[in-house]
Scaffold this motif. Sequence first.
Motif, short mmCIF file in Angstrom:
data_model
loop_
_atom_site.label_atom_id
_atom_site.label_comp_id
_atom_site.label_asym_id
_atom_site.label_seq_id
_atom_site.Cartn_x
_atom_site.Cartn_y
_atom_site.Cartn_z
N PHE A 111 0.92 -1.13 0.00
CA PHE A 111 0.03 0.16 0.18
C PHE A 111 0.79 1.16 -0.01
O PHE A 111 1.82 1.47 0.73
CB PHE A 111 -0.96 -0.10 1.15
N ASN A 158 0.09 5.38 0.59
CA ASN A 158 -0.96 6.18 0.95
C ASN A 158 -2.24 5.50 1.26
O ASN A 158 -3.05 5.99 0.83
CB ASN A 158 -0.80 7.55 0.22
N ASN A 159 -2.04 4.17 1.83
CA ASN A 159 -3.19 3.54 2.05
C ASN A 159 -4.12 3.00 0.86
O ASN A 159 -5.26 2.62 0.88
CB ASN A 159 -4.41 4.07 2.88
N LYS A 160 -3.39 3.12 -0.34
CA LYS A 160 -3.91 2.48 -1.49
C LYS A 160 -3.25 1.32 -2.03
O LYS A 160 -1.77 1.48 -2.12
CB LYS A 160 -4.27 3.58 -2.67
N ASP A 214 5.53 10.01 1.21
CA ASP A 214 4.47 8.79 0.73
C ASP A 214 4.77 7.91 2.18
O ASP A 214 5.70 7.78 2.71
CB ASP A 214 5.15 8.26 -0.43
N LYS A 254 2.62 0.53 3.36
CA LYS A 254 2.27 -0.29 4.57
C LYS A 254 2.57 -1.83 3.66
O LYS A 254 2.27 -1.63 2.49
CB LYS A 254 1.04 -0.17 4.82
N SER A 310 0.59 -3.38 10.87
CA SER A 310 0.41 -1.97 11.37
C SER A 310 1.39 -0.81 11.08
O SER A 310 1.13 0.12 11.20
CB SER A 310 -0.21 -2.10 12.69
N GLU A 321 3.85 1.72 9.73
CA GLU A 321 3.82 2.67 8.46
C GLU A 321 5.19 3.20 8.34
O GLU A 321 5.81 3.41 9.33
CB GLU A 321 2.95 3.74 8.64
N GLU A 347 -1.71 10.06 11.33
CA GLU A 347 -2.30 8.88 11.05
C GLU A 347 -3.63 8.62 11.09
O GLU A 347 -4.27 9.45 11.61
CB GLU A 347 -1.76 7.92 12.33
N ASP A 348 -4.20 7.80 10.42
CA ASP A 348 -5.59 7.51 10.32
C ASP A 348 -6.45 7.06 11.68
O ASP A 348 -5.67 6.18 12.18
CB ASP A 348 -5.87 6.56 9.04
#
Length: 214
Positions: A166, A168-170, A184, A187, A192, A194, A213-214
């Motif tokens: 992943f 940027n979470n994509k 950037d 993951k 978990s 990053e 963080e999200d």
Amino acid sequence: MEHERGDRKYDRNSYKKEPLSLERTKWDSGNEAQEYERKNDKKKAAKEKEKPNFALSGKLAEETNTFRGVVIRYSEPPEARIPKKRWRFYVFKDNENMPTLYMHRQIAYLIGRDRKVCDLAVDHPSCSKQHAALHYRLVPYEKADGRRARAVRPYIIDLGSSNETFVNNKPIEPQRYVELREKDVLKFGLSSREYVLLHDESKDDILDDDYQED
């Protein structure tokens, strides 16, 4: 019984084909086999010409891209270079800062669970043995004034992992290089952890101001 045809006489009993000798039989069989092989070779050549295959065979990959007895699942591209900028990963896990990883001393870093060959070990069970690779590549770009130039940029490639890589979470497409940029966040699998990509010229307050963080 004899029959006349013109000036010549033919005896039905005597006019029979003589059996082929053993040597003649072998010679004909050999020629037929060679002709059959030639036809098959032509067919195979035609098929290969119609559908070219540029992928490495398993044996060739084993001979050309092996490290410590393990076949590596990626090959360095010809434009691979060691970067001048001192790139690094700032690692975070559950709001905790982990040791910084310096990622500028090599052309490429193999990422995964197999500590025998990987440069950056990710021990989470959801990560593949050879999960991804970070590469530095010399690529062309256009300056603000329109001039063409080249620079060494970081790229990530997912090596067909089971649980994806992943940015940027994509999730990124496997087996395809994706250019990375400053800040950037990477993951791997379901881990978990990053990994924030920065370099030595990044601002000191960049994490405080821009990283969330999200």
